[in-house]
Design a protein around this motif. Sequence first.
Motif, PDB file in Angstrom:
ATOM      1  N   GLY A   1       0.701  -1.071   0.154  1.00  0.00           N
ATOM      2  CA  GLY A   1       0.113   0.151   0.051  1.00  0.00           C
ATOM      3  C   GLY A   1       0.922   1.192  -0.106  1.00  0.00           C
ATOM      4  O   GLY A   1       0.525   1.981  -0.633  1.00  0.00           O
ATOM      5  N   ASP A   2       2.015   1.326   0.624  1.00  0.00           N
ATOM      6  CA  ASP A   2       2.733   2.431   0.898  1.00  0.00           C
ATOM      7  C   ASP A   2       3.172   2.931  -0.857  1.00  0.00           C
ATOM      8  O   ASP A   2       3.612   3.994  -0.861  1.00  0.00           O
ATOM      9  N   GLU A   3       3.232   2.138  -1.618  1.00  0.00           N
ATOM     10  CA  GLU A   3       3.691   2.469  -3.272  1.00  0.00           C
ATOM     11  C   GLU A   3       2.422   3.449  -3.416  1.00  0.00           C
ATOM     12  O   GLU A   3       2.777   3.992  -4.626  1.00  0.00           O
ATOM     13  N   HIS A   4       1.492   3.173  -2.958  1.00  0.00           N
ATOM     14  CA  HIS A   4       0.338   4.203  -3.513  1.00  0.00           C
ATOM     15  C   HIS A   4      -0.302   5.159  -2.374  1.00  0.00           C
ATOM     16  O   HIS A   4      -1.574   5.650  -2.350  1.00  0.00           O
ATOM     17  N   GLY A   5       0.486   5.401  -1.490  1.00  0.00           N
ATOM     18  CA  GLY A   5       0.164   6.193  -0.418  1.00  0.00           C
ATOM     19  C   GLY A   5      -0.835   5.576   0.806  1.00  0.00           C
ATOM     20  O   GLY A   5      -1.505   6.583   1.376  1.00  0.00           O
TER      21      GLY A   5
END
Length: 160
Positions: free
Chosen positions: A103-107
């Motif tokens: 998820g961190d790759e998409h904020g």
Amino acid sequence: MRAVDIAALVDVRDLTVPGGPVGQTWLRIFRPADAAEPLAVVLYVHGDRSAVGNARTRRLASKLVTDLHAAVVVVDYSLSPTARYPVAIEEAYTAAAWIAEHGDEHGLDGARIAVAADSTGCDLADELMLMADDRGGPNLAAHVLLSPRATSVLRAALAA
């Protein structure tokens, strides 16, 4: 006084992630248009009458985004009778696991995920919580039945 168009305050992105019983799982991510930081996530498990693309789901997700300043992820899971158990629950689990891991790759803050549901989505959300517990993750902060008081419960569960 003019009414505010909530949908104009929300960015919507469709995404296909690997995994699940059919090899890929389709998600729709709603986020505040101005958000730069990683956001807490509400994984919304829709009922069979509230499919991902319908106006009710878009309004609900957009309202949660603006009320909570969080992201809302809606899984386009396979519906019965076309798909048999446990396809839909595995797709919902795939989405939760993907948020936690990528998820961190998409904020999206994969450490702050709450599950919310209404209607017939509640049974699926119950199973998702049990499945995550049985499999050792992802860690889900809360399971909330959507009602007029749901926003305050979700806000408390997702507090950093």
